[in-house]
Design an enzyme around this catalytic site. Structure first.
Site, PDB file in Angstrom:
ATOM      1  N   ARG A 191     -12.662  14.275  -0.605  1.00  0.00           N
ATOM      2  CA  ARG A 191     -13.302  13.081  -1.174  1.00  0.00           C
ATOM      3  C   ARG A 191     -14.624  12.771  -0.476  1.00  0.00           C
ATOM      4  O   ARG A 191     -15.596  12.352  -1.107  1.00  0.00           O
ATOM      5  CB  ARG A 191     -12.352  11.881  -1.080  1.00  0.00           C
ATOM      6  CG  ARG A 191     -11.240  11.972  -2.120  1.00  0.00           C
ATOM      7  CD  ARG A 191     -10.243  10.849  -1.959  1.00  0.00           C
ATOM      8  NE  ARG A 191     -10.826   9.536  -2.088  1.00  0.00           N
ATOM      9  CZ  ARG A 191     -10.306   8.425  -1.555  1.00  0.00           C
ATOM     10  NH1 ARG A 191      -9.185   8.492  -0.860  1.00  0.00           N
ATOM     11  NH2 ARG A 191     -10.890   7.264  -1.715  1.00  0.00           N
ATOM     12  N   HIS A 226     -10.968  -2.633   2.640  1.00  0.00           N
ATOM     13  CA  HIS A 226     -10.080  -1.469   2.752  1.00  0.00           C
ATOM     14  C   HIS A 226     -10.669  -0.396   3.674  1.00  0.00           C
ATOM     15  O   HIS A 226     -10.214   0.748   3.658  1.00  0.00           O
ATOM     16  CB  HIS A 226      -9.752  -0.874   1.372  1.00  0.00           C
ATOM     17  CG  HIS A 226      -8.835  -1.750   0.561  1.00  0.00           C
ATOM     18  ND1 HIS A 226      -8.589  -1.551  -0.781  1.00  0.00           N
ATOM     19  CD2 HIS A 226      -8.085  -2.838   0.923  1.00  0.00           C
ATOM     20  CE1 HIS A 226      -7.735  -2.484  -1.217  1.00  0.00           C
ATOM     21  NE2 HIS A 226      -7.423  -3.271  -0.211  1.00  0.00           N
ATOM     22  N   CYS A 279      -9.055   6.253  16.307  1.00  0.00           N
ATOM     23  CA  CYS A 279      -8.154   7.073  17.111  1.00  0.00           C
ATOM     24  C   CYS A 279      -6.773   6.416  17.177  1.00  0.00           C
ATOM     25  O   CYS A 279      -6.662   5.223  17.483  1.00  0.00           O
ATOM     26  CB  CYS A 279      -8.725   7.258  18.512  1.00  0.00           C
ATOM     27  SG  CYS A 279      -7.576   8.122  19.605  1.00  0.00           S
TER      28      CYS A 279
HETATM   29  C1  BJW Z   1     -14.832   0.357 -14.793  1.00  0.00           C
HETATM   30  C2  BJW Z   1     -15.632   1.444 -14.947  1.00  0.00           C
HETATM   31  C3  BJW Z   1     -16.969   1.166 -15.177  1.00  0.00           C
HETATM   32  C4  BJW Z   1     -13.709   2.221 -14.611  1.00  0.00           C
HETATM   33  N1  BJW Z   1     -17.385  -0.099 -15.222  1.00  0.00           N
HETATM   34  N2  BJW Z   1     -15.250  -0.899 -14.859  1.00  0.00           N
HETATM   35  C5  BJW Z   1       5.822  -2.713  -2.343  1.00  0.00           C
HETATM   36  C6  BJW Z   1       5.872  -1.775  -1.302  1.00  0.00           C
HETATM   37  C7  BJW Z   1       4.827  -1.673  -0.350  1.00  0.00           C
HETATM   38  C8  BJW Z   1       3.733  -2.495  -0.432  1.00  0.00           C
HETATM   39  C9  BJW Z   1       3.681  -3.413  -1.468  1.00  0.00           C
HETATM   40  C10 BJW Z   1       4.717  -3.534  -2.410  1.00  0.00           C
HETATM   41  N3  BJW Z   1       4.384  -4.521  -3.294  1.00  0.00           N
HETATM   42  C11 BJW Z   1       3.166  -4.998  -2.951  1.00  0.00           C
HETATM   43  C12 BJW Z   1       2.732  -4.346  -1.851  1.00  0.00           C
HETATM   44  C13 BJW Z   1       1.462  -4.563  -1.156  1.00  0.00           C
HETATM   45  C14 BJW Z   1       0.475  -3.466  -1.524  1.00  0.00           C
HETATM   46  C15 BJW Z   1       0.195  -3.536  -3.021  1.00  0.00           C
HETATM   47  O1  BJW Z   1      -0.566  -4.342  -3.503  1.00  0.00           O
HETATM   48  N4  BJW Z   1       0.817  -2.649  -3.806  1.00  0.00           N
HETATM   49  C16 BJW Z   1       0.743  -2.695  -5.265  1.00  0.00           C
HETATM   50  C17 BJW Z   1       0.061  -1.422  -5.798  1.00  0.00           C
HETATM   51  C18 BJW Z   1       2.118  -2.878  -5.795  1.00  0.00           C
HETATM   52  N5  BJW Z   1      -0.717  -3.756  -0.757  1.00  0.00           N
HETATM   53  C19 BJW Z   1      -0.832  -3.327   0.480  1.00  0.00           C
HETATM   54  O2  BJW Z   1       0.001  -2.612   1.014  1.00  0.00           O
HETATM   55  C20 BJW Z   1      -2.043  -3.813   1.227  1.00  0.00           C
HETATM   56  N6  BJW Z   1      -1.629  -4.361   2.455  1.00  0.00           N
HETATM   57  C21 BJW Z   1      -0.896  -5.480   2.501  1.00  0.00           C
HETATM   58  O3  BJW Z   1      -0.644  -6.126   1.501  1.00  0.00           O
HETATM   59  O4  BJW Z   1      -0.454  -5.813   3.760  1.00  0.00           O
HETATM   60  C22 BJW Z   1       0.649  -6.757   3.836  1.00  0.00           C
HETATM   61  C23 BJW Z   1       1.945  -6.062   3.390  1.00  0.00           C
HETATM   62  C24 BJW Z   1       2.405  -4.976   4.087  1.00  0.00           C
HETATM   63  C25 BJW Z   1       3.599  -4.324   3.673  1.00  0.00           C
HETATM   64  C26 BJW Z   1       4.295  -4.754   2.532  1.00  0.00           C
HETATM   65  C27 BJW Z   1       3.797  -5.852   1.819  1.00  0.00           C
HETATM   66  C28 BJW Z   1       2.621  -6.499   2.259  1.00  0.00           C
HETATM   67  C29 BJW Z   1      -2.982  -2.652   1.521  1.00  0.00           C
HETATM   68  C30 BJW Z   1      -3.524  -2.044   0.279  1.00  0.00           C
HETATM   69  C31 BJW Z   1      -4.375  -0.842   0.623  1.00  0.00           C
HETATM   70  C32 BJW Z   1      -4.861  -0.119  -0.615  1.00  0.00           C
HETATM   71  N7  BJW Z   1      -5.396   1.138  -0.246  1.00  0.00           N
HETATM   72  C33 BJW Z   1      -6.093   1.925  -1.226  1.00  0.00           C
HETATM   73  C34 BJW Z   1      -6.562   3.234  -0.562  1.00  0.00           C
HETATM   74  C35 BJW Z   1      -7.756   2.961   0.373  1.00  0.00           C
HETATM   75  C36 BJW Z   1      -8.206   4.170   1.088  1.00  0.00           C
HETATM   76  C37 BJW Z   1      -8.691   5.259   0.171  1.00  0.00           C
HETATM   77  O5  BJW Z   1      -9.606   5.062  -0.642  1.00  0.00           O
HETATM   78  O6  BJW Z   1      -8.159   6.332   0.279  1.00  0.00           O
HETATM   79  O7  BJW Z   1      -7.214   1.208  -1.722  1.00  0.00           O
HETATM   80  S1  BJW Z   1      -5.143   2.239  -2.703  1.00  0.00           S
HETATM   81  C38 BJW Z   1      -6.475   2.068  -3.838  1.00  0.00           C
HETATM   82  O8  BJW Z   1      -6.265   0.895  -4.662  1.00  0.00           O
HETATM   83  C39 BJW Z   1      -7.700   1.772  -2.965  1.00  0.00           C
HETATM   84  C40 BJW Z   1      -8.390   0.732  -3.787  1.00  0.00           C
HETATM   85  O9  BJW Z   1      -9.285   0.000  -2.972  1.00  0.00           O
HETATM   86  C41 BJW Z   1      -7.264  -0.081  -4.346  1.00  0.00           C
HETATM   87  C42 BJW Z   1      -7.633  -0.893  -5.561  1.00  0.00           C
HETATM   88  O10 BJW Z   1      -7.992  -0.061  -6.614  1.00  0.00           O
HETATM   89  P1  BJW Z   1      -9.196  -0.485  -7.577  1.00  0.00           P
HETATM   90  O11 BJW Z   1     -10.445  -0.549  -6.819  1.00  0.00           O
HETATM   91  O12 BJW Z   1      -8.810  -1.667  -8.352  1.00  0.00           O
HETATM   92  O13 BJW Z   1      -9.317   0.824  -8.495  1.00  0.00           O
HETATM   93  P2  BJW Z   1      -8.466   1.230  -9.796  1.00  0.00           P
HETATM   94  O14 BJW Z   1      -8.656   2.687  -9.979  1.00  0.00           O
HETATM   95  O15 BJW Z   1      -7.104   0.719  -9.738  1.00  0.00           O
HETATM   96  O16 BJW Z   1      -9.191   0.454 -10.978  1.00  0.00           O
HETATM   97  C43 BJW Z   1     -10.481   0.792 -11.415  1.00  0.00           C
HETATM   98  C44 BJW Z   1     -10.885  -0.217 -12.479  1.00  0.00           C
HETATM   99  O17 BJW Z   1     -12.238   0.031 -12.831  1.00  0.00           O
HETATM  100  C45 BJW Z   1     -10.065  -0.111 -13.779  1.00  0.00           C
HETATM  101  O18 BJW Z   1      -9.680  -1.427 -14.178  1.00  0.00           O
HETATM  102  C46 BJW Z   1     -11.052   0.487 -14.791  1.00  0.00           C
HETATM  103  O19 BJW Z   1     -10.854  -0.020 -16.110  1.00  0.00           O
HETATM  104  C47 BJW Z   1     -12.360   0.009 -14.242  1.00  0.00           C
HETATM  105  N8  BJW Z   1     -13.490   0.862 -14.546  1.00  0.00           N
HETATM  106  N9  BJW Z   1     -14.825   2.604 -14.834  1.00  0.00           N
HETATM  107  C48 BJW Z   1     -16.447  -1.099 -15.062  1.00  0.00           C
HETATM  108  N10 BJW Z   1     -17.850   2.176 -15.373  1.00  0.00           N
HETATM  109 ZN    ZN Z   2      -8.975   8.219  21.474  1.00  0.00          ZN
END
Ligand code: BJW
Ligand code: ZN
Length: 238
Positions: free
Chosen positions: A68, A117, A125
């Site tokens: 990536r 994020h 580390c």
């Molecule tokens: C366009 C377009 C164009 C396209 N113009 N629009 C059950 C078990 C474990 C955890 C959980 C659980 N239930 C809930 C949780 C919490 C969890 C969560 O939310 N999970 C859900 C999925 C259910 N969240 C977390 O774990 C977070 N931490 C947290 O809450 O801590 C407290 C906690 C801990 C433990 C348990 C519970 C709570 C941390 C979340 C970290 C997310 N990490 C990632 C990876 C980052 C690193 C990497 O890049 O590798 O972050 S996952 C991925 O999703 C990435 C993104 O930032 C994130 C959001 O995605 P995003 O940006 O919305 O992208 P898409 O692809 O989903 O959407 C794109 C949109 O664009 C679409 O709508 C298209 O239509 C649109 N689009 N082209 C305009 N041209």
């Molecule tokens: Zn170190």
């Protein structure tokens, strides 16, 4: 909903918060996570974006991040990123909260960026905790090691991990103080970012969504504009 009506709202706002997601970088050639062509169609998040996955197979996780990083190193900010630079210049008070780890907002020239994020361009580390900028697109050896001998990881937030307390606090302060929020290119499925818009709506302030497709926020947002952010955002601030 018309772009003109949304433009009037944006022009009237003094304090603006923008929340962005992967969709804003799609037109720069960066893959989104969900939906057609999204990374999660091809890869399982539990194999690559959790602390357990890294513990099980750090090399596999790094190979994915290295791939990536190589892809995103070639990407350039698009007119959507650039429109937000201009919006920041004009607004009296402005914060850009991004879920993206690609660094394209900063590359475009945005100043007040909260990367909740983390960043693909930093390592952390596992042993000594040191964070380091790491811009090389292709790393020589995977997984990379710290000078202390510890295993380095990408400085991003994986599922089940907490966000930086400081960044979350600053984001929530900005969300609490704004009089308009723009939500751009996010599916709104990942917590805690997905709850920010509700806080703004609950305070009686407008939320304008810009997305190619409907999301769970679309029905609640004050206005929901359907289309590519690279076209809509420049029109929104014209
Ligand atoms: C366009 C377009 C164009 C396209 N113009 N629009 C059950 C078990 C474990 C955890 C959980 C659980 N239930 C809930 C949780 C919490 C969890 C969560 O939310 N999970 C859900 C999925 C259910 N969240 C977390 O774990 C977070 N931490 C947290 O809450 O801590 C407290 C906690 C801990 C433990 C348990 C519970 C709570 C941390 C979340 C970290 C997310 N990490 C990632 C990876 C980052 C690193 C990497 O890049 O590798 O972050 S996952 C991925 O999703 C990435 C993104 O930032 C994130 C959001 O995605 P995003 O940006 O919305 O992208 P898409 O692809 O989903 O959407 C794109 C949109 O664009 C679409 O709508 C298209 O239509 C649109 N689009 N082209 C305009 N041209
Ligand atoms: Zn170190």
């Amino acid at each position: 909903m018309s772009v003109e009506a949304a433009r009037t709202l944006v022009a009237a706002a003094r304090s603006i918060v923008v929340l962005t997601g992967a969709g804003i970088s799609a037109e720069s050639g960066v893959p989104t996570f969900r939906g057609a062509g999204g990374l999660w169609r091809q890869f399982r998040p539990e194999d690559l974006a959790t602390p357990e996955a890294f513990e099980n197979d750090p090399r596999l996780v790094w190979e994915w991040y290295d791939w990536r990083r190589g892809l995103i190193a070639e990407a350039k900010p698009n007119p959507g990123h650039q429109a937000l630079v201009e919006l920041e210049r004009r607004a009296a008070d402005f914060a850009l909260v991004t879920q993206n780890v690609d660094g394209l907002h900063a590359l475009a020239g945005s100043q007040a960026v909260l990367e909740i994020h983390g960043s693909l361009w930093r390592t952390r580390c596992g042993a000594c905790g040191e964070r380091r900028e790491c811009r090389e697109a292709k790393l020589a050896a995977l997984p990379p090691l710290c000078s202390c001998g510890g295993l380095l990881r990408p400085d991003v937030v994986w599922f089940g991990e907490s966000l930086s307390h400081e960044l979350l606090l600053r984001s929530m302060e900005a969300v609490g103080a704004c009089d308009l929020m723009l939500v751009v290119g996010t599916s709104g499925l990942v917590q805690p970012a997905s709850s920010f818009a509700d806080a703004v709506l609950a305070a009686g302030k407008p939320v304008v969504e810009v997305n190619l497709d409907p999301t769970p926020l679309s029905g609640r947002a004050t206005m929901s504009l359907r289309g590519p952010s690279g076209e809509l955002l420049p029109r929104l601030i014209a």
